[in-house]
Design a protein around this motif. Structure first.
Motif, PDB file in Angstrom:
ATOM      1  N   TYR A 196      32.488  36.180  47.464  1.00  0.00           N
ATOM      2  CA  TYR A 196      31.984  34.816  47.416  1.00  0.00           C
ATOM      3  C   TYR A 196      30.685  34.726  48.201  1.00  0.00           C
ATOM      4  O   TYR A 196      30.570  35.276  49.292  1.00  0.00           O
ATOM      5  CB  TYR A 196      33.008  33.850  48.008  1.00  0.00           C
ATOM      6  N   SER A 197      29.716  34.057  47.653  1.00  0.00           N
ATOM      7  CA  SER A 197      28.474  33.787  48.383  1.00  0.00           C
ATOM      8  C   SER A 197      28.054  32.351  48.090  1.00  0.00           C
ATOM      9  O   SER A 197      28.185  31.868  46.967  1.00  0.00           O
ATOM     10  CB  SER A 197      27.368  34.754  47.970  1.00  0.00           C
ATOM     11  N   LYS A 198      27.575  31.696  49.131  1.00  0.00           N
ATOM     12  CA  LYS A 198      27.144  30.313  48.962  1.00  0.00           C
ATOM     13  C   LYS A 198      25.904  30.262  48.088  1.00  0.00           C
ATOM     14  O   LYS A 198      25.024  31.116  48.216  1.00  0.00           O
ATOM     15  CB  LYS A 198      26.797  29.696  50.313  1.00  0.00           C
ATOM     16  N   ASP A 239      36.749  34.537  47.391  1.00  0.00           N
ATOM     17  CA  ASP A 239      36.517  35.841  46.761  1.00  0.00           C
ATOM     18  C   ASP A 239      37.323  35.944  45.477  1.00  0.00           C
ATOM     19  O   ASP A 239      38.458  35.472  45.391  1.00  0.00           O
ATOM     20  CB  ASP A 239      36.946  36.976  47.700  1.00  0.00           C
ATOM     21  N   VAL A 240      36.746  36.569  44.468  1.00  0.00           N
ATOM     22  CA  VAL A 240      37.452  36.790  43.200  1.00  0.00           C
ATOM     23  C   VAL A 240      38.182  38.118  43.310  1.00  0.00           C
ATOM     24  O   VAL A 240      37.579  39.147  43.617  1.00  0.00           O
ATOM     25  CB  VAL A 240      36.469  36.805  42.014  1.00  0.00           C
ATOM     26  N   VAL A 241      39.502  38.073  43.090  1.00  0.00           N
ATOM     27  CA  VAL A 241      40.339  39.264  43.219  1.00  0.00           C
ATOM     28  C   VAL A 241      41.185  39.443  41.961  1.00  0.00           C
ATOM     29  O   VAL A 241      41.376  38.521  41.180  1.00  0.00           O
ATOM     30  CB  VAL A 241      41.257  39.172  44.464  1.00  0.00           C
ATOM     31  N   MET A 265      41.169  45.636  54.660  1.00  0.00           N
ATOM     32  CA  MET A 265      40.425  44.899  53.669  1.00  0.00           C
ATOM     33  C   MET A 265      39.987  43.575  54.300  1.00  0.00           C
ATOM     34  O   MET A 265      40.753  42.933  54.994  1.00  0.00           O
ATOM     35  CB  MET A 265      41.322  44.647  52.452  1.00  0.00           C
ATOM     36  N   ARG A 266      38.760  43.187  54.048  1.00  0.00           N
ATOM     37  CA  ARG A 266      38.229  41.928  54.573  1.00  0.00           C
ATOM     38  C   ARG A 266      38.013  40.968  53.410  1.00  0.00           C
ATOM     39  O   ARG A 266      37.297  41.288  52.471  1.00  0.00           O
ATOM     40  CB  ARG A 266      36.938  42.180  55.327  1.00  0.00           C
ATOM     41  N   LEU A 267      38.645  39.798  53.501  1.00  0.00           N
ATOM     42  CA  LEU A 267      38.559  38.803  52.441  1.00  0.00           C
ATOM     43  C   LEU A 267      38.034  37.484  52.986  1.00  0.00           C
ATOM     44  O   LEU A 267      38.241  37.164  54.154  1.00  0.00           O
ATOM     45  CB  LEU A 267      39.944  38.545  51.834  1.00  0.00           C
ATOM     46  N   MET A 275      46.765  33.245  45.962  1.00  0.00           N
ATOM     47  CA  MET A 275      45.722  33.406  44.958  1.00  0.00           C
ATOM     48  C   MET A 275      45.781  32.244  43.974  1.00  0.00           C
ATOM     49  O   MET A 275      46.847  31.898  43.476  1.00  0.00           O
ATOM     50  CB  MET A 275      45.926  34.739  44.235  1.00  0.00           C
ATOM     51  N   HIS A 276      44.628  31.624  43.696  1.00  0.00           N
ATOM     52  CA  HIS A 276      44.523  30.539  42.712  1.00  0.00           C
ATOM     53  C   HIS A 276      44.186  31.170  41.370  1.00  0.00           C
ATOM     54  O   HIS A 276      43.123  31.761  41.194  1.00  0.00           O
ATOM     55  CB  HIS A 276      43.449  29.546  43.151  1.00  0.00           C
ATOM     56  N   VAL A 277      45.105  31.037  40.421  1.00  0.00           N
ATOM     57  CA  VAL A 277      44.923  31.651  39.100  1.00  0.00           C
ATOM     58  C   VAL A 277      44.564  30.578  38.082  1.00  0.00           C
ATOM     59  O   VAL A 277      44.774  29.389  38.327  1.00  0.00           O
ATOM     60  CB  VAL A 277      46.200  32.416  38.666  1.00  0.00           C
TER      61      VAL A 277
END
Length: 123
Positions: free
Chosen positions: A54-56, A7-9, A1-3, A33-35
């Motif tokens: 995530y995209s700028k 990214d929202v997970v 998996m590439r993170l 993970m930031h919840v």
């Protein structure tokens, strides 16, 4: 998996959604993970599910560059199709020349965006 960071997970164990804050290389295959609520929790990579990458956000310069690449690509497609028409080519050959001229610029722009985008980490 590439993170990538941001990214929202989703945690599969209790279905909590958060963003990737840190990838911990000291502990085997853990992601911080930031919840919601301002808390951080370590989650195993096997328990994660990617919801959104995530995209700028586009800047004004990048939007201008995208429009310029589009105009140049359309101009190249027109010149290629018109040249084939003047040489007596069929409509299929004209279409393929126009598509090739357009895609040449579009692929280069997409590759440049990918190379300058957020870095993905294999976890």
């Amino acid at each position: 998996m590439r993170l990538a960071i941001g990214d929202v997970v989703r945690d599969r164990t209790d279905l909590v959604i958060g963003t990737v804050a840190r990838i911990d290389y000291n502990a085997p295959r853990l992601v911080l993970m930031h919840v919601p609520g301002g808390f951080y929790r370590p989650v195993a990579v096997t328990d994660l599910e990617i919801v959104r990458r995530y995209s700028k956000p586009l800047t004004a310069k990048l939007r201008l560059a995208a429009v310029l690449v589009l105009v140049i690509a359309l101009l190249t497609a027109y010149v290629a199709a018109h040249s084939v028409q003047l040489l007596g080519g069929s409509w299929l050959l004209m279409f393929m020349a126009a598509l090739g001229g357009y895609q040449m610029h579009e692929i280069a722009f997409r590759l440049a965006r990918r190379l300058t985008g957020p870095r993905r980490f294999r976890v």
